[in-house]
Design a protein around this motif. Structure first.
Motif, short mmCIF file in Angstrom:
data_model
loop_
_atom_site.label_atom_id
_atom_site.label_comp_id
_atom_site.label_asym_id
_atom_site.label_seq_id
_atom_site.Cartn_x
_atom_site.Cartn_y
_atom_site.Cartn_z
N SER A 8 0.87 -1.17 0.00
CA SER A 8 0.00 0.00 0.00
C SER A 8 0.90 1.22 0.00
O SER A 8 2.08 1.14 0.35
N THR A 9 0.35 2.33 -0.40
CA THR A 9 1.08 3.59 -0.41
C THR A 9 0.28 4.60 0.39
O THR A 9 -0.93 4.73 0.20
N VAL A 10 0.93 5.29 1.30
CA VAL A 10 0.30 6.33 2.10
C VAL A 10 0.91 7.67 1.71
O VAL A 10 2.13 7.79 1.60
N THR A 11 0.04 8.65 1.49
CA THR A 11 0.50 9.98 1.11
C THR A 11 -0.16 11.03 2.02
O THR A 11 -1.37 11.00 2.23
N TRP A 12 0.66 11.90 2.56
CA TRP A 12 0.18 13.02 3.38
C TRP A 12 1.04 14.22 3.05
O TRP A 12 2.24 14.10 2.79
N ARG A 25 -5.67 14.08 7.78
CA ARG A 25 -6.21 13.49 6.55
C ARG A 25 -5.05 13.03 5.66
O ARG A 25 -4.07 13.75 5.46
N HIS A 26 -5.18 11.81 5.13
CA HIS A 26 -4.18 11.27 4.23
C HIS A 26 -4.83 10.28 3.27
O HIS A 26 -5.99 9.89 3.46
N GLU A 27 -4.10 9.92 2.25
CA GLU A 27 -4.63 8.99 1.26
C GLU A 27 -3.87 7.68 1.34
O GLU A 27 -2.65 7.66 1.47
N VAL A 28 -4.62 6.58 1.26
CA VAL A 28 -4.03 5.26 1.18
C VAL A 28 -4.39 4.69 -0.18
O VAL A 28 -5.56 4.67 -0.56
N ARG A 29 -3.38 4.27 -0.92
CA ARG A 29 -3.59 3.67 -2.22
C ARG A 29 -3.34 2.17 -2.10
O ARG A 29 -2.32 1.74 -1.59
N LEU A 30 -4.34 1.40 -2.54
CA LEU A 30 -4.30 -0.06 -2.51
C LEU A 30 -4.55 -0.54 -3.94
O LEU A 30 -5.69 -0.57 -4.38
N GLY A 31 -3.51 -0.85 -4.66
CA GLY A 31 -3.67 -1.22 -6.07
C GLY A 31 -4.21 -0.02 -6.84
O GLY A 31 -3.68 1.08 -6.77
N ASP A 32 -5.31 -0.24 -7.57
CA ASP A 32 -5.92 0.84 -8.35
C ASP A 32 -6.94 1.64 -7.55
O ASP A 32 -7.56 2.54 -8.08
#
Length: 148
Positions: A8-12, A25-32
């Motif tokens: 997974s990728t976490v972006t803040w 608040r942050h975004e978690v990317r799981l595949g697409d």
């Protein structure tokens, strides 16, 4: 031997110039797919967004479901409905701070079997659940089973 890897990728981005006001608040990317998360409201997060603690509870619940469906299918037991109202428990006095228990409350409807068989399959699936096996928190099952 096969090793499975999950990423997974976490972006803040933001500023931590003040503890009281920085954005959780942050975004978690799981595949697409991606999901916006925040800290739990108790930790100055946005209560309108999911939080990591909820994701952990959801992961345990989802893993139990998938393990159970596989075990039931292999046993030739027909399941027609499965719903879970899971709860994670995190006491303020736990040190280190952590979820100490996750209670899974699946409501299961099965066809042409017995409650005892479904309970046995549910426990077998619980022993095989990767997520429950990965946690130090106790994961408890409190099922409701209907057989028709």
């Amino acid at each position: 031997m096969t090793t499975h890897n999950y990423t997974s990728t976490v972006t803040w981005s933001g500023r931590t110039d003040a503890y009281e006001t920085y954005s959780r608040r942050h975004e978690v990317r799981l595949g697409d797919s991606s999901i916006d998360l925040s800290a739990a409201a108790e930790f100055r997060g946005d209560s309108a967004l999911p939080n990591p603690e909820q994701l952990l509870v959801a992961a345990a619940s989802s893993c139990q479901l998938l393990s159970f469906l596989a075990v039931a299918a292999h046993a030739g037991v027909e399941i027609i409905d499965y719903r879970d109202a899971a709860t994670g428990i995190m006491p303020d006095d736990a040190r280190p701070m952590r979820l100490t228990e996750i209670v899974l409350r699946p409501t299961i409807v099965a066809l042409g079997t017995t409650t005892a068989v479904v309970e046995r399959l549910l426990e077998k699936a619980h022993r095989q659940c990767y997520i429950a096996n990965s946690l130090t928190a106790v994961v408890t099952l409190e099922p409701e089973i209907t057989v028709r």
